[in-house]
Scaffold this active site. Structure first.
Site, PDB file in Angstrom:
ATOM      1  CG  ASP A  26      -1.628   1.486   1.062  1.00  0.00           C
ATOM      2  OD1 ASP A  26      -3.314   0.252   0.847  1.00  0.00           O
ATOM      3  OD2 ASP A  26      -1.716   2.347   1.295  1.00  0.00           O
ATOM      4  CE1 TYR A  63     -11.920   5.364  -9.839  1.00  0.00           C
ATOM      5  CE2 TYR A  63     -14.726   4.640 -10.477  1.00  0.00           C
ATOM      6  CZ  TYR A  63     -13.508   4.151  -9.704  1.00  0.00           C
ATOM      7  OH  TYR A  63     -13.623   2.865  -8.782  1.00  0.00           O
TER       8      TYR A  63
END
Length: 264
Positions: free
Chosen positions: A36, A155
């Site tokens: 991450d 997006y």
């Protein structure tokens, strides 16, 4: 134990859907590397799954940096002592807003993470996956990878790109034994969704979540556990003949026009 002795890497796995998949991979017998951008959160997630650090470990990684993706794969191979069997490219960022009002930096970040980051991480992962006899490369697409919404053009474009990447890589690497698939979830009840609803102006976020759920044909939102189930299935031998597929996890939303909440 559908994934006993498998070696899995999950990006964007510190929380939400990625964390759910990492937990489920480990529960099914895999050793897991959690990645991450937030390294501390990734480490906390890994320790929550396996405090000993023997079966699950973590590494900070910005997938928009190709060198970081290479380091992630090198770290995973060193941890496993073997090639990667499962690579779930889940990391991504969201964005909602009018195209003409979007700032260049905002557009660039969505493309760099969602599109280029997926390409860079896949490029690095495939160098390892091609040496596995049970290789599975998974991407996280979106309902907006097959449909569209007003105010989400940037997006939506990035997630349509993921679907194209999935199909192309399935054709290219199928002959080398790598299956490539994507999971396309609709909105899920995660902190990410709740933050989006709050930013969009929802005064009562709980009520806003209920309204989104009520708009789905099934009347509920997919859960992170549903996402994890889909990831395990696609990575397992149960899906040995499935590649180039974009699995919709959308409570029926892609079947047609969403219901209004009043329809319930």
């Amino acid at each position: 134990m559908q994934l006993k002795n498998y070696h899995a890497v999950v990006t964007g796995a510190a929380r939400g859907l990625g964390a759910a998949a990492a937990r489920r991979f480990a529960a099914e017998g895999a050793r897991v590397v959690i990645s991450d951008l937030d390294g501390d959160a990734a480490t906390a997630c890994a320790r929550g799954i396996d405090a000993s650090g023997e079966r699950v470990t973590a590494l900070a990684c910005d997938i928009a940096d190709p060198e970081a993706c290479t380091r992630l794969v090198d770290h995973a191979e060193a941890f496993f002592g073997a090639p990667i069997d499962i690579f779930l490219a889940h990391a991504g960022v969201g964005f909602a807003g009018s195209l003409i009002e979007a700032e260049t930096a905002q557009i660039r970040r969505v493309v760099e993470v969602n599109v280029l980051g997926s390409i860079y991480s896949a490029q690095a992962a495939l160098r390892s996956l091609v040496r596995s006899p049970r290789a599975s490369l998974l991407f996280t697409s979106s309902l907006q990878g097959v449909t569209a919404r007003a105010g989400r053009s940037i997006y939506t474009t990035s997630k349509h790109a993921i679907v194209g990447l999935t199909k192309s890589l399935a054709l290219e690497y199928g002959p080398r034994g790598v299956r490539v698939n994507a999971i396309a979830p609709a909105s899920t009840d995660t902190p990410f969704l709740r933050k989006q609803l709050a930013v969009a102006g929802a005064k009562d976020v709980d009520q806003a979540v209920r309204e989104v759920a009520a708009s789905m044909p099934l009347g509920w939102l997919p859960t992170p556990e549903d996402f994890a189930d889909a990831a395990v299935f696609l990575a397992s031998t149960a899906a040995r003949s499935i590649t180039g597929h974009n699995l919709l996890l959308d409570s029926g939303a892609a079947a047609g026009i969403f219901r209004s909440s009043q329809a319930r």
